[in-house]
Enzyme design. Structure first.
Site, PDB file in Angstrom:
ATOM      1  CE  LYS A 281      50.159  14.814  -3.626  1.00  0.00           C
ATOM      2  NZ  LYS A 281      49.624  14.968  -4.990  1.00  0.00           N
ATOM      3  NE  ARG A 355      55.918  14.151 -13.584  1.00  0.00           N
ATOM      4  CZ  ARG A 355      54.825  14.553 -14.220  1.00  0.00           C
ATOM      5  NH1 ARG A 355      54.919  15.294 -15.302  1.00  0.00           N
ATOM      6  NH2 ARG A 355      53.631  14.183 -13.794  1.00  0.00           N
TER       7      ARG A 355
HETATM    8  N1  BES Z   1      51.522  10.855  -6.190  1.00  0.00           N
HETATM    9  C1  BES Z   1      50.921  11.821  -7.020  1.00  0.00           C
HETATM   10  C2  BES Z   1      49.903  11.244  -7.989  1.00  0.00           C
HETATM   11  C3  BES Z   1      48.609  10.749  -7.375  1.00  0.00           C
HETATM   12  C4  BES Z   1      47.558  11.604  -7.154  1.00  0.00           C
HETATM   13  C5  BES Z   1      48.454   9.416  -7.074  1.00  0.00           C
HETATM   14  C6  BES Z   1      46.368  11.139  -6.613  1.00  0.00           C
HETATM   15  C7  BES Z   1      47.264   8.943  -6.558  1.00  0.00           C
HETATM   16  C8  BES Z   1      46.224   9.815  -6.316  1.00  0.00           C
HETATM   17  C9  BES Z   1      51.985  12.530  -7.857  1.00  0.00           C
HETATM   18  O1  BES Z   1      53.209  12.698  -7.237  1.00  0.00           O
HETATM   19  C10 BES Z   1      51.460  13.892  -8.169  1.00  0.00           C
HETATM   20  O2  BES Z   1      51.297  14.656  -7.263  1.00  0.00           O
HETATM   21  N2  BES Z   1      51.223  14.149  -9.449  1.00  0.00           N
HETATM   22  C11 BES Z   1      50.724  15.419  -9.884  1.00  0.00           C
HETATM   23  C12 BES Z   1      51.467  15.800 -11.142  1.00  0.00           C
HETATM   24  C13 BES Z   1      51.228  17.201 -11.571  1.00  0.00           C
HETATM   25  C14 BES Z   1      51.768  18.179 -10.539  1.00  0.00           C
HETATM   26  C15 BES Z   1      51.907  17.416 -12.898  1.00  0.00           C
HETATM   27  C16 BES Z   1      49.224  15.279 -10.147  1.00  0.00           C
HETATM   28  O3  BES Z   1      48.786  14.224 -10.609  1.00  0.00           O
HETATM   29  O4  BES Z   1      48.511  16.216  -9.855  1.00  0.00           O
HETATM   30 MN    MN Z   2      53.267  14.441  -6.064  1.00  0.00          MN
END
Ligand code: BES
Ligand code: MN
Ligand code: ZN
Length: 500
Positions: A281, A355
């Site tokens: 990230k 997931r």
């Molecule tokens: N934990 C994150 C989702 C999240 C993002 C929660 C911002 C709270 C605030 C999750 O694991 C994630 O990174 N999801 C990705 C999925 C994508 C790669 C398909 C996302 O939401 O970008």
């Molecule tokens: Mn994630």
């Protein structure tokens, strides 16, 4: 905070401060000191929702709060009003607060209203200062701070409020128990990743199991995941030095549930820190990913609350705890792993880790005999785009169960909005080389696609997926404005209750 209830006029209690709600068109009670009517007459005290005025009379402080129209006074408005009063009360150094239960017709029953006042107060009283050293401020600052907590809360109901001593006592005690569990979940959420590791979360769950007779808890590490062929969960965990924790909790009520009561299954995502892994990230606000265990925290504390309330329903819970970190051992984009039900998953994006963890946890809940499953997960940033911090996203394979889950949240103020599942979304999660892919290339319908992926792991069991990424922290409600919100604890308890 000590919480109790009393039936005679609140003025008789030994509280230093009395809170009185003003409902549009409803006169003050005859026992109220004349100073209060004077404030109303002068216009300083108003019935407008959330407006505040303070008076001194009969050797006490009186906080008058506008509650608006009686038929608009829902439990959620009562929580907010209680939090508004709490804020002023602690500012004025109140130690013991007595809330007079409004005794006019309102949009909720007296017991529900009393519970909501307790919840709003306890939730508003929450602070996370475990990591503040005592000497952090100057002496003057410390003196100015004064007490920021209430010692005691008393809910007083005049005989005309239409609730008996026992019913009031029961509602108040149950609300306090559940609100304390919400705050316990917030503590878990707020703890930083170096403190609340997956193992530490497992230990918290174990502690609850040791304390509560009817609650059994088992925690397994990576060897447990291997033995169970949980290749999806294990793939996320393999990049971290910290051991993962597969937390299984089982509540078996002492009194057997009524015939036909289903075994409820609760599943929680507990990624104690989500860096994204190899699909790292960006740095801005990455620290917030310590909250990525919020679903698991809610499930653990809801289980404790359900067991302490001795609700007559059997509940199993599965929480998947792990870090998601990049390393030489970490799962890589393109890797193919096998979940415990045999389905293969192409890991297109290691940041879609929730997931993968949930896939194996959902299968586990099914194999433990869960007949209805709710999972809570901070799964997608997309749900924040869609619904903000107002609603959680709800997705389901069963209309009836979905309505029950959404309804439970409506009564607790943890509202969720249903998003559709459709077979076209299933096509989006089909893999190129494996059965499924964890993150389709184009980011269409991100929240729904997460649910479409998860639906492959619940079989035929009625299931609701709650995406709480927008509501788990910085909720913006007066009783939970910043930081961890404990979202889901009260909803899950209410859901269990709905079967009892
Ligand atoms: N934990 C994150 C989702 C999240 C993002 C929660 C911002 C709270 C605030 C999750 O694991 C994630 O990174 N999801 C990705 C999925 C994508 C790669 C398909 C996302 O939401 O970008
Ligand atoms: Mn994630
Ligand atoms: Zn995550």
């Amino acid at each position: 905070m000590l919480v109790s209830s009393v039936i005679p006029p609140a003025g008789a209690s030994d509280a230093d401060t009395v809170a009185v709600g003003l409902i549009d068109g409803v006169p003050l009670s005859k026992e109220a000191p004349p100073e209060l009517s004077a404030l109303l007459d002068s216009g300083e005290a108003r019935v407008t929702f959330r407006s505040l005025a303070v008076a001194h009379a009969q050797g006490k402080r009186w906080i008058l709060v506008g509650l608006g129209k009686g038929d608009e006074l829902t439990a959620e408005r009562a929580r907010v009003a209680a939090a508004v009063v709490h804020g002023r009360a602690v500012e004025l150094r109140t130690l013991a607060l007595c809330w007079q239960l409004p005794n006019a017709p309102t949009a909720s029953e007296p017991a529900e209203l009393a519970g909501a006042l307790v919840e709003g107060t306890i939730l508003a009283d929450y602070r996370f200062d475990t990591f503040k050293s005592k000497s952090a401020g100057t002496a003057k600052e410390d003196a100015d701070e004064g007490p920021r907590h209430l010692d005691r809360l008393i809910i007083a109901a005049a005989p005309e409020a239409g609730i008996g001593t026992e019913a009031l006592e029961r509602a108040v005690a149950a609300a306090a128990l559940v609100a304390d569990s919400v705050n316990a979940a917030r503590d878990l959420q707020n703890r930083p990743g170096n403190d609340l590791t997956p193992t530490a979360l497992g230990e918290e769950a174990r502690r609850l199991g040791a304390e509560i007779d009817t609650l059994s808890v088992e925690v397994e590490d990576s060897s447990g995941l291997a033995a169970r062929s949980m290749g999806a969960f294990a793939a996320v965990a393999q990049g971290s030095e910290q051991e993962p924790a597969l937390i299984t909790m089982h509540y078996k009520p002492a009194t057997p549930p009524a015939d036909g009561t289903p075994v409820l299954g609760l599943v929680g995502k507990a990624v104690t820190f989500d860096s994204g892994g190899i699909s790292l990230k960006p740095g801005a606000k990455m620290w917030e990913m310590k909250f990525d265990m919020s679903g698991g925290a809610a499930v653990v504390q809801a289980m404790a609350a359900i067991a302490r309330l001795a609700l007559p329903i059997e509940v199993v819970a599965v929480v998947g705890a792990t870090e998601n970190l990049p390393s030489g051992r970490a799962v890589k984009p393109g890797d193919i792993v096998t979940a415990t039900n045999g389905k293969t998953i192409e890991v297109n994006n290691t940041d879609a880790e929730g997931r993968m963890v949930l896939a194996d946890c959902l299968c586990h809940a099914v194999s433990l005999g869960a007949e209805r499953i709710v999972d809570l997960a901070t799964l997608t940033g997309a749900v924040i785009v869609a619904l903000g911090s107002t609603y959680a996203g709800a997705m389901s394979n069963d209309d009836e169960f979905a309505a029950r889950v959404v309804g439970a949240g409506e009564s607790t103020g943890e509202i969720s909005w249903r998003l559709p599942l459709h077979s076209e979304y299933d096509d989006l999660v089909k893999g190129q080389f494996g059965d499924l892919n964890n993150a389709p290339e184009d980011r269409k319908a991100g929240t729904i696609v997460g649910a479409a992926f998860l639906s492959n792991f619940v079989g035929e069991v009625p299931w609701v997926h709650l995406d709480i990424a927008g509501t788990a922290w910085d909720l913006g409600r007066t009783y939970a404005p910043k930081g961890a919100s404990g979202f889901g604890v009260r909803l899950l308890v209410e859901l269990a209750r709905s079967y009892c």
